[in-house]
Each structure stands twice: as structure tokens, then as C-alpha cells.
Design a protein around this motif. Sequence first.
Motif, mmCIF file in Angstrom:
data_model
loop_
_atom_site.group_PDB
_atom_site.id
_atom_site.type_symbol
_atom_site.label_atom_id
_atom_site.label_comp_id
_atom_site.label_asym_id
_atom_site.label_seq_id
_atom_site.Cartn_x
_atom_site.Cartn_y
_atom_site.Cartn_z
ATOM 1 N N VAL A 244 39.182 11.000 0.693
ATOM 2 C CA VAL A 244 39.325 9.669 0.102
ATOM 3 C C VAL A 244 39.524 8.642 1.206
ATOM 4 C CG1 VAL A 244 40.364 10.637 -1.989
ATOM 5 C CG2 VAL A 244 41.836 9.782 -0.150
ATOM 6 N N PRO A 245 39.354 7.347 0.914
ATOM 7 C CA PRO A 245 39.602 6.303 1.913
ATOM 8 C C PRO A 245 41.085 6.239 2.292
ATOM 9 C CG PRO A 245 38.236 5.479 0.130
ATOM 10 C CD PRO A 245 38.756 6.799 -0.317
ATOM 11 N N ARG A 246 41.347 5.875 3.549
ATOM 12 C CA ARG A 246 42.725 5.803 4.031
ATOM 13 C C ARG A 246 43.553 4.813 3.213
ATOM 14 N NH1 ARG A 246 45.239 7.298 8.631
ATOM 15 N NH2 ARG A 246 43.285 7.835 9.671
ATOM 16 N N MET A 247 42.957 3.654 2.825
ATOM 17 C CA MET A 247 43.716 2.657 2.059
ATOM 18 C C MET A 247 44.153 3.208 0.711
ATOM 19 S SD MET A 247 42.178 -1.184 2.643
ATOM 20 C CE MET A 247 40.495 -0.739 2.271
ATOM 21 N N VAL A 248 43.281 3.987 0.083
ATOM 22 C CA VAL A 248 43.624 4.584 -1.203
ATOM 23 C C VAL A 248 44.772 5.572 -1.021
ATOM 24 C CG1 VAL A 248 42.806 6.094 -3.054
ATOM 25 C CG2 VAL A 248 41.347 4.253 -2.204
#
Length: 294
Positions: A244-248
Motif C-alpha cells: 500500500v502507499p506510505r501515506m495510507v
Amino acid sequence: MQLQQLQYFVAVAETRHFTRAAEVVHVAQPSLSQQIKALERELGADLFLRARGNIALTDAGEALLPLARRILADADTARHEVLELVQLRRGRVRLGATPSLCTGLLPDVLRAFHDRYPGIRLLIEEGGSHDLVRELARGGLDLALVVLPLPTASPSLTTVELLREDLVVVSSPESPRPGGGRRAVRVADLEGERLVMFRHGYDLRELTVAACRSAGFEPDFAVEGGEMDAVLGFVRAGLGMAVVPRMVAARSGRGLRVTPLARPGLHRTIALAHRSDVAPPRAARELQRMLLER
């Protein structure tokens, strides 16, 4: 002297025909003729030489024509400028974004936009980049946050790169650590691991599957077909791990173990897109500015 009269005068001057001019401005020809005569009485001069089958400008008409065009252009500019200001007090912005961006990037930006422009309704449509590009092209969205490269090249869209985001591996703290417990794992370390996978058409699915195949293996899915919230929930429940994306991961870290990917890692490029042939509304341009300056 009325703006409508000047509009009718310019239409006749450009078409050199009263009936065709009436069609251009969508008014009955007798009404147009009456307004032209009223304008001539107001100015005290004939504006047209009227002969059967031939309409020509008088000297007074020639003098008025550039001034009338300028007045009408200024009036249109004034209407546009006022409308632009009004649009920041009320109206709407239709923004498309991938579900992961709705979870990671957008909440803070949308909160700041709403605080500054509380009268603007924000209509958010979640979808994959392919679906969002299609909605933009048909006019269903003002702006969209998409993942580059686009699924299909689209010369009708303008894209501006917004950010380049790292991807990470998330897993349940109760499950064995990926990659044998190393602080950073390689894509190759995911071979044999059970993965929770997004539905078809999801940008992250295509990226993850392509990375696994480049590393020489087919990913093993424990469960597939979910949206972002579902995928994170399945990971928390211990069904498998996900990329998953780091921000998520940062926003949804409770109940998740986050493991970075070793260099060169995996990344995705996010861009802001809009139609090239139509300028976004003022409110959408303001949201665009806030996203680019975030």
C-alpha cells in the motif's frame, strides 16, 4: 443606450442582414429592427444604409462598431469576473481520486479548502485511473488525481505531476514478519507470502502484480477483490499482507505493522489531471492550486 441594442447592432453589422442577425441573437426580426431604430433615435444618426438586398454601415455606424464591440467585451469580462467571485462563495467542485488518495492525501487538503470556502460543495468520486480519465473526458469531473502513466494516452487531458510516493508492506502484528524479520524487504521476499489483493482495475493491483512478475514469481492471493478499507481490514485480521502507499499506512497504522521495501523499492507517481479544451471552474482551479502547493 442598452447593451442588448449594441449586441443587435453588432450582429447586423457582421451579417449585413437583419433576418440572419435576428437568428444569431435568437430574437424575432421585428423586435431586432425596433431596437436598432430606437438606438438610432438615441444617437441621433442612422447606423445603416438600407437598400433592398444590401445593408451597409453609415459613417456613424462605422464609428460605433469598434466601440460597441469593446463595450460588449468589457461587459462580458465584468460578468465573468463577478461570476468567478461568486463561484468561490457557492458552487461545487467535482473531484475524482483513487481510493488510496482519498484515504491518504485528500483529507487534510479538503479540510483546508472547506475551511476557506465553506460554501463550495465538494463532490468526490472514487475510482481507478482508467475510470477517472473516462469521466474527465466526458465532462463528469472538473479535476482528477490519477496514477501515471495513464492507462491510455489522452491528448485531450493536461496532467501535472503532484508527488512521487513510496509503497510499503503492511501486515498484522500477530503474523510472522515478512522477509524473515528484516527491517526492509525486497519484492522477491514476498514470494510464497499470502497477499491481500485489490480488485481488478485498481492501480495498486496492477503495480504489485507487475513487480512480483518482474521478480520472477506469481503472487499468491489469500483474498482479492477489495477496496482500500477492506484490504486494510483483512490485513489487520491476519489474512495476509498487502502493498500500500506510505501515506495510507501512516494514516491507518493502528493494528498494522509497516515494513519498508528495500531499494530501489516500489513507487507511484500521482498527477492532477483536467481537460485541455475546457478551463476548470474558478473553485476547481483554487482547489488545484492548494493541491499543488500542499
